[in-house]
Design a protein around this motif. Structure first.
Motif, short mmCIF file in Angstrom:
data_model
loop_
_atom_site.label_atom_id
_atom_site.label_comp_id
_atom_site.label_asym_id
_atom_site.label_seq_id
_atom_site.Cartn_x
_atom_site.Cartn_y
_atom_site.Cartn_z
N PHE A 126 0.80 -1.21 0.00
CA PHE A 126 0.00 0.00 0.00
C PHE A 126 0.84 1.27 0.00
O PHE A 126 0.97 1.94 -1.01
N TYR A 127 1.42 1.61 1.14
CA TYR A 127 2.15 2.88 1.21
C TYR A 127 3.31 2.78 2.19
O TYR A 127 3.33 1.94 3.08
N SER A 128 4.27 3.66 1.97
CA SER A 128 5.40 3.84 2.89
C SER A 128 5.57 5.34 3.12
O SER A 128 5.73 6.09 2.16
N PRO A 172 -3.03 1.81 -12.53
CA PRO A 172 -3.27 1.21 -11.22
C PRO A 172 -2.07 0.38 -10.78
O PRO A 172 -1.45 -0.32 -11.59
N GLY A 173 -1.70 0.50 -9.53
CA GLY A 173 -0.55 -0.22 -9.01
C GLY A 173 0.77 0.51 -9.14
O GLY A 173 1.77 0.10 -8.56
N ASP A 174 0.82 1.60 -9.92
CA ASP A 174 2.05 2.38 -10.05
C ASP A 174 2.43 3.01 -8.72
O ASP A 174 1.59 3.20 -7.84
N MET A 190 -6.86 6.43 6.94
CA MET A 190 -8.25 6.75 6.59
C MET A 190 -8.54 6.29 5.16
O MET A 190 -9.60 5.71 4.88
N ALA A 191 -7.59 6.54 4.24
CA ALA A 191 -7.77 6.13 2.85
C ALA A 191 -7.89 4.61 2.74
O ALA A 191 -8.67 4.09 1.93
N LEU A 217 -7.06 5.78 -5.40
CA LEU A 217 -7.09 5.46 -6.83
C LEU A 217 -6.37 4.15 -7.14
O LEU A 217 -6.04 3.88 -8.30
N ASP A 218 -6.09 3.35 -6.10
CA ASP A 218 -5.50 2.01 -6.27
C ASP A 218 -4.06 2.07 -6.79
O ASP A 218 -3.62 1.22 -7.55
N ARG A 219 -3.34 3.12 -6.37
CA ARG A 219 -1.91 3.21 -6.64
C ARG A 219 -1.13 2.96 -5.35
O ARG A 219 -1.66 3.14 -4.26
#
Length: 294
Positions: free
Chosen positions: A11-13, A236-238, A280-281, A257-259
């Motif tokens: 997901f995110y860093s 998506p996924g970028d 939250m996202a 947005l699924d990135r």
């Protein structure tokens, strides 16, 4: 495109630190897209850290500091892919600069990116209400009474710009759209050199603020602006990078947005709020990337 409601595996860093240092750990040619709003030289004070570019003693010091980051951003950007930054032209003030006018901040930033090897790809001007600017800044050039006194000192309002740069080379992962997902009328809207329909209040802090103690960002970028850029220039996924994350506006929108997304933020309170906003996202459904409203 992924089915709505599903999530990508990673997901995110978010990194709490100096972007000039953190980006050195990002591999070459690995970032699909970058979008950010840099400190506007010394116009705003974000923190008391010596590492904060907003605490530069003068414009030359800021540009020297910023150049180090731009060189790293060039290195980590995938060939043929893009980077966008938000900026304004900065007012010259009588008490600070000796004259009233404008600094060509936009032009100076473009020059730095070109010198680092980027290609000046495109730009969009974002309309802002001059009455709102006048009420907020009391700028002499926007006061109606100045017209009656001496209109040689009257001027137009200061718009936002989103400048997009491209790294030379062949894009190894084409960003392909279809007529079904990106119809002609939507493309014509995105292709306009002036976006007249951006609501200045359409910010993450307005959406996310739940309590008075929640951190507010000084000049957050509008979510619709971020959405349009990510939709147009990523798959998506970028991986979407923001080296000046603030409260996480770009990261939040990338996740919706699924990135995948990477954010870097120096200020403690902004970093904490960015983490909360990314979480939250993660709890919200993936939106249709071409939905007109969040």
């Amino acid at each position: 495109m992924k089915i709505l409601g599903q999530r990508i595996e990673e997901f995110y860093s978010l990194y709490h630190g100096d972007s000039c240092e953190v980006v050195k750990g990002i591999p070459d040619d690995s970032i699909h897209y970058t979008i950010f709003s840099p400190p506007f030289s010394s116009l705003y004070t974000y923190s008391n850290s010596d590492r904060d570019m907003g605490n530069s003693r003068n414009d030359n010091e800021f540009y020297e500091h910023f150049t180090y980051l731009v060189k790293e951003l060039y290195r980590i950007t995938m060939p043929g892919r893009l980077l966008s930054f938000h900026c304004i032209n900065i007012p010259l003030m009588k008490q600070k600069d000796g004259v009233i006018g404008l600094k060509d901040f936009r032009g100076e930033l473009i020059k730095i990116f070109i010198e680092a090897g980027f290609i000046f790809h495109s730009e969009v001007c974002i309309w802002k209400n001059p009455v709102t600017e006048m009420q907020r800044t009391k700028a002499l050039g926007l006061l109606h009474k100045q017209i009656k006194k001496d209109s040689s000192m009257s001027r137009q309002g200061i718009p936002d710009y989103v400048i997009t740069m491209r790294k030379p080379g062949e894009n190894p992962e084409p960003i392909e759209h279809t007529n079904d997902t990106f119809p002609v009328d939507l493309w014509q809207k995105y292709a306009s050199p002036v976006w007249m329909d951006i609501r200045q209040s359409d910010t993450l802090q307005k959406k996310s603020a739940r309590a008075e103690e929640d951190e507010r960002h000084i000049c957050p970028l509008q979510l619709e602006v971020i959405k349009r850029c990510i939709c147009l220039w990523t798959n998506p996924g970028d991986i979407v990078l923001d080296p000046f994350t603030g409260i996480g506006s770009s990261n939040y929108m990338a996740l919706r947005l699924d990135r995948r997304t990477i954010g870097i933020e120096l200020k403690d309170s902004y970093y904490v709020q960015a983490v909360a906003n990314c979480e939250m996202a993660m709890g919200e459904p993936i939106i249709d990337i071409f939905a007109e409203e969040l």
